[in-house]
Design an enzyme around this catalytic site. Structure first.
Site, PDB file in Angstrom:
ATOM      1  N   ILE A 102      -3.772   4.043   1.931  1.00 37.74           N
ATOM      2  CA  ILE A 102      -4.144   4.332   3.316  1.00 37.74           C
ATOM      3  C   ILE A 102      -5.320   5.314   3.377  1.00 37.74           C
ATOM      4  CG2 ILE A 102      -2.495   6.212   3.667  1.00 37.74           C
ATOM      5  CD1 ILE A 102      -2.014   5.107   6.511  1.00 37.74           C
ATOM      6  N   HIS A 132       0.830  -1.200   0.000  1.00 39.32           N
ATOM      7  CA  HIS A 132       0.000   0.000   0.000  1.00 39.32           C
ATOM      8  C   HIS A 132       0.862   1.247   0.000  1.00 39.32           C
ATOM      9  CE1 HIS A 132       0.094   2.146   3.917  1.00 39.32           C
ATOM     10  NE2 HIS A 132       0.430   0.974   4.432  1.00 39.32           N
ATOM     11  N   CYS A 133       0.249   2.347  -0.448  1.00 39.37           N
ATOM     12  CA  CYS A 133       0.872   3.669  -0.418  1.00 39.37           C
ATOM     13  C   CYS A 133      -0.181   4.639   0.127  1.00 39.37           C
ATOM     14  CB  CYS A 133       1.360   4.071  -1.820  1.00 39.37           C
ATOM     15  SG  CYS A 133       0.054   4.191  -3.059  1.00 39.37           S
ATOM     16  N   LYS A 134      -0.116   5.892  -0.235  1.00 42.32           N
ATOM     17  CA  LYS A 134      -1.081   6.862   0.273  1.00 42.32           C
ATOM     18  C   LYS A 134      -2.433   6.753  -0.428  1.00 42.32           C
ATOM     19  CE  LYS A 134      -1.737  11.861   1.052  1.00 42.32           C
ATOM     20  NZ  LYS A 134      -3.090  11.640   1.400  1.00 42.32           N
TER      21      LYS A 134
END
Length: 172
Positions: A89, A59-61
């Site tokens: 996220i 995952h990232c932002k």
């Protein structure tokens, strides 16, 4: 290789079933807010990722970095089943899942660059309008620096901000 996207609910179920959650954001972003149990392995350190063959969710932002780097992430998973948290996220938080937030950590470097660059451009324009036209050069200098950073991937302002005293704790 295309990694299958998982919704936040499906990601929660995968984690509960034993999947490892890998946060590919920078350590400064991870320090400020993270999903509980996520392991921080920034993109530039993916070669350090050691997979045990079990499923991995990256995952990232917002999901953009994971989507753009899907091939690299799949290779880093080393043949293990690999997925992407759809929406990152941000989607996780919007779905009502918990995050750990530490507001005592400095803002992410890129947000600091945006704030600093914007303030310098605005200052250059205002000074150019109300004091002397030569101050427009400040805005031009910052603009040229941002173009250079976009073309080369090297941002002098980010490097300078990274060594400022308020950022040393996150980098450690």
């Amino acid at each position: 290789m295309t990694l299958a996207p998982l919704s936040p609910a499906d990601t929660r179920a995968a984690i509960d079933a034993g999947a490892r959650l890998i946060d590919i954001r920078g350590s400064d972003e991870h320090a400020r807010e993270r999903i509980p149990g996520a392991i921080n392995v920034p993109l530039d350190r993916l070669r350090d990722l050691q997979c045990d063959g079990g499923p991995v969710v990256f995952h990232c932002k917002s999901g953009m970095r994971t989507a753009v780097n899907a091939v690299q992430l799949g290779e880093a998973a080393g043949g293990a089943p690999a997925y992407i948290l759809e929406g990152g996220i941000d989607a996780w938080r919007q779905a009502g899942h918990p995050t750990v937030t530490d507001r005592s950590q400095p803002l992410e470097i890129m947000r600091q660059v945006q704030i600093t660059a914007g303030a310098l451009v605005l200052t250059g324009v205002l000074l150019g309008m109300f004091v002397a036209p030569g101050f427009f050069g400040l805005s031009a200098f910052v603009g040229a620096g941002l173009v250079f950073a976009g073309v080369t991937g090297w941002c002098g302002m980010a490097n300078l901000l990274r060594v400022m005293p308020w950022n040393r704790r996150a980098a450690a």
